[in-house]
Design a protein around this motif. Sequence first.
Motif: not given
Length: 533
Positions: A227-243
């Motif tokens: 989605r970030a790529y299709r929106q034309g964003r050069a940077f994206a941050v993904v936070v994974i919330d684990s136990p």
Amino acid sequence: MSVIPQLLAALKANGFRRCEEQPSSSHLVIEGNLSTRFGDVPCLARIDRTFQSFPLVQLTPVPECLLPVAPHIGPAGSLCYIANATAIVDIFDPIGQTLAALDQAARVLEQIMAGERVNDLAEEFYAFWSGIQFFVDVDSRETGTGVLLQKKDAFAVSDNPARTTAKLAHLPGKWRELPWSIDRVTTKTAPRPKSDVWPPETVGELLAWQSRLDDACRRKIEARIARAYRQGRAFAVVVIDSPLMPYAFATLDLLKTPRESSLDQRLPIYDVRILCLNLIRIDDAFVTQRNIPGQTTLAGLRIAMVGVGTIGGYLGEMLARAGAGTAGGELMVVDNQNLEPGNLGRHRLGASHSFLPKATSLADEIKRVMPGLNVRPIPHDVREVNLEGFDLLIDATGEQALGQWLAARHPQKTPLLHVWIEGAGVAVRSYISSHAAEGCYRCLCDYERHGDFTAVEGGVEPLFAGQGCEGPYVPFSASVSIQAAALGLDSVMAWVGRKAWPGLSTRVLSRTHEAANADCTVLKRPGCPACSS
């Protein structure tokens, strides 16, 4: 006399010798082998010449079977073979301690090589997932988006920027919101490194690793990056919330291979390089649960405390640190008096709050220490305050007449806890009734007047000081106030955790007095004007 010659002799008998090169005068560097059933492993050991810490062990080199990652083996082959909190350094037996440490290092290494410590990788995840530090202030564990904030070299991920900037206001500079794509996803699987290539360096490698942990989580991550790529964003941050912990990564140049046209549906994202992010939790849930893991906190509850005096000042802050005022809850503090200079010697508040309302001052101080909490000050007489709708009421005034008024007037379905100091700091006590058959605070007072349920043998003689122009007051030190507040918090935490706890609790502080009664339950007194129908 130096013990080093005797130590070297003992080490020589165990196959270790002094290295010719000694880079530091503070440590003795030795070389030798750690013996395991899989063979000898060469190592260096750096021994503190003061013997106030355990030797540092480095494998030279790391065995091939343990590459590229293995539990308890850090950068450059450092071997973590003992947790400092689980062992005591014996400065009086430096030789025995050193030899025992090397034996322990060999045992741990053998367990690692046998594959017996693989599960430890989950606990050591961040030893292999290092990168730029990001603060995380997210209350909800639900999958969603967030905001990325930056202040000079500091970054923060937040679902409430106002709250986060208040928590980190001490950092220099001004916070600004970055127009980067931020997404949060959840997983029920604890992370652990792969046994081959690690850490992942591209989006493709990261997705392949996630698919082995939790394929549903992998699909979420892939969708967010797409989605970030299709929106034309050069940077994206993904936070994974684990136990176990949150972890995150950022894409460095998501648009390095742009689509040729809007009809091009390819996703050339898998070769994009990623940057691991080292997350530091500052959210309220983490702060309150960090020191009491697995226990119920006060998060989400509505709590009203009456009295912001010598007990209430400390107790109010303790309640906040236990979660009061977080996760949609509320901490209401009620007191209609101002802070007088004579209170400063044993009050939580300082001189900067002199002559100001105690309720408002304590609320401001709690918010300064723990920004974002919902603390509501009521600088009025409690007799004029609506106490309906609270989960718990606390009487920290130490005033017997007001305590009895509260016992008679407070909502009957709401638990009421009283905390007070006996005499000039002889003892501290708390009382809460949790069953219809148990008496109220007035019942207890009536019993005490007849010599029952007293705190100490012989009772407590009233003692006052300052009977000149200043007016009388009861003398005791700040330590008594703190112990009363601590007993109050212990009572509250037992209540919220549904743990067995006596209605009447006493802690005798005076060495010249003996406790008169064990902690116990007090039954309703027939004819009590406060609680008898």
